[in-house]
Design an enzyme around this catalytic site. Structure first.
Site, PDB file in Angstrom:
ATOM      1  NE  ARG A 139      -3.964   0.518   1.927  1.00  0.00           N
ATOM      2  CZ  ARG A 139      -5.193   0.622   2.446  1.00  0.00           C
ATOM      3  NH1 ARG A 139      -5.408   1.417   3.476  1.00  0.00           N
ATOM      4  NH2 ARG A 139      -6.194  -0.069   1.945  1.00  0.00           N
ATOM      5  CG  HIS A 163      -8.522   0.122  -2.849  1.00  0.00           C
ATOM      6  ND1 HIS A 163      -7.749  -0.988  -2.515  1.00  0.00           N
ATOM      7  CD2 HIS A 163      -9.178   0.469  -1.705  1.00  0.00           C
ATOM      8  CE1 HIS A 163      -7.937  -1.273  -1.238  1.00  0.00           C
ATOM      9  NE2 HIS A 163      -8.795  -0.422  -0.728  1.00  0.00           N
ATOM     10  CD  GLN A 209     -13.223  -1.847  -0.842  1.00  0.00           C
ATOM     11  OE1 GLN A 209     -12.458  -1.847   0.100  1.00  0.00           O
ATOM     12  NE2 GLN A 209     -14.465  -2.329  -0.737  1.00  0.00           N
ATOM     13  CG  ASP A 235     -13.760   6.181  -0.903  1.00  0.00           C
ATOM     14  OD1 ASP A 235     -13.764   5.993   0.335  1.00  0.00           O
ATOM     15  OD2 ASP A 235     -12.706   6.202  -1.574  1.00  0.00           O
ATOM     16  CB  CYS A 259     -14.420   1.149  -0.075  1.00  0.00           C
ATOM     17  SG  CYS A 259     -13.794   2.808   0.166  1.00  0.00           S
ATOM     18  NE  ARG A 305     -10.740  -5.565   0.555  1.00  0.00           N
ATOM     19  CZ  ARG A 305      -9.907  -4.541   0.791  1.00  0.00           C
ATOM     20  NH1 ARG A 305     -10.389  -3.375   1.195  1.00  0.00           N
ATOM     21  NH2 ARG A 305      -8.609  -4.661   0.589  1.00  0.00           N
TER      22      ARG A 305
END
Ligand code: CP
Ligand code: NVA
Length: 305
Positions: free
Chosen positions: A104, A131, A134, A223, A263, A291
């Site tokens: 990340r 992402h 996600q 988001d 998310c 996830r």
């Protein structure tokens, strides 16, 4: 030796590959032991995280444990990367010990440089541009709730950020229609958008009016307005995005059985009201739970031989 494939962006994969991964994730979600034993036994997987994370870090660490492998979490302050060792040197060294590395970071180019110098698969755990992990959980959630992806109409309301970019790629590959409502200057990445609009996937459009985007949607997604690393101009962004909140009035534009997605982490009262987030149409916590299952399916696909 040619290394196995990285997972940096969804557009590096095709629809059938993603569909197969989602089916496997759903199977794993129904039966937590469905890892085929310990397919990654004896392997070590590193997590290099230059930004905070709750879901991505913990779901991957749990996934790695459940698949029989060992995880090593590193933040830049604890490794020499934070004291100026280069990304390339870090990747070369870490990939001589590890079997995969989950990263990340900020600029997507930094991740690409890491992957270019790694001898083992690198997984994108979020950059400023993408992402994709996600989006796998998002697609799994929509598939579970709606029974299909092709032809589903999704609406993304708010900042055209990394989550929006990956959702565009995922929607396009899975032939979903996606209407995004973003203020001027906060649109998704133009190249990602252009490629998705030109593809044979579903219809992707960018609008200004959130109600128009939400009209008759099956899925309403948002988001945060201020992503990690953008704190410097937070006040201005919030002002510009003020009319892009998911609330009861906006939800009323969507189909009666529309689901609400985020998310997470959410800033309640900004991009989404608490009433909607905790309401009957919200699937945000199932989305977060997915996830784990998509993370397991991804690791298995990329690593189990
Ligand atoms: N959605 C998501 O990636 O959350 P984290 O930042 O907590 O990992
Ligand atoms: N767009 C957000 C997503 C966090 C999971 C960010 O980059 O901070």
């Amino acid at each position: 030796m040619k290394k196995q494939k990285d997972f940096l962006a969804l557009s590096d994969f095709d629809g059938p590959w993603i569909a197969g991964l989602l089916d496997r994730a759903i199977e794993m979600g129904k039966s937590p032991g469905a890892g085929g034993g310990r397919p990654l036994a004896g392997k070590s997987i590193g997590l290099v995280f230059e930004k905070a994370s709750t879901r991505t870090r913990v779901s991957f660490e749990a996934a790695i444990y459940q698949l029989g492998a060992h995880s090593i979490y590193m933040n830049p302050n604890e490794i020499q990367l934070g004291r100026g060792e280069t990304v390339a040197d870090t990747a070369r060294v870490l990939s001589s010990y590890l079997d995969a590395i989950i990263v990340r970071t900020y600029a997507h180019e930094r991740l690409e440089e890491f992957a270019g110098n790694s001898r083992v698969p690198v997984i994108n755990a979020l950059t400023d541009k993408h992402h994709p992990c996600q989006t796998l959980a998002d697609l799994m959630t929509i598939l579970e709730k709606k029974g299909r992806l092709a032809g589903i109409k999704a609406a993304y309301i708010g900042d055209g950020n990394n989550v929006a970019n990956s959702l565009i790629e995922g929607a396009s590959l899975m032939k979903m229609d996606l209407s995004l409502a973003c203020p001027e200057g906060f649109e998704p990445d133009p190249l990602i958008l252009e490629k998705a609009m030109r593809s044979a996937g579903g219809e992707i459009v960018v609008l200004r009016d959130p109600k128009e985007a939400a009209g008759m949607a099956d899925v309403i997604y948002t988001d945060v307005w201020v992503s990690m690393g953008q704190e410097a101009n937070a006040g201005e962004k919030k002002d510009r995005l003020r009319d892009y909140q998911i609330n009861e009035a906006l939800l009323a534009c969507a189909k009666p059985d529309a689901v609400v997605m985020h998310c997470l982490p959410a800033h309640r009262g900004e991009e989404i009201t608490s009433g909607v987030m905790d309401g009957p149409r919200s699937v945000v916590f199932e989305q977060a739970a997915n996830r784990l299952h998509t993370g397991k399916a991804l690791l298995e696909r990329l690593m189990a031989s």
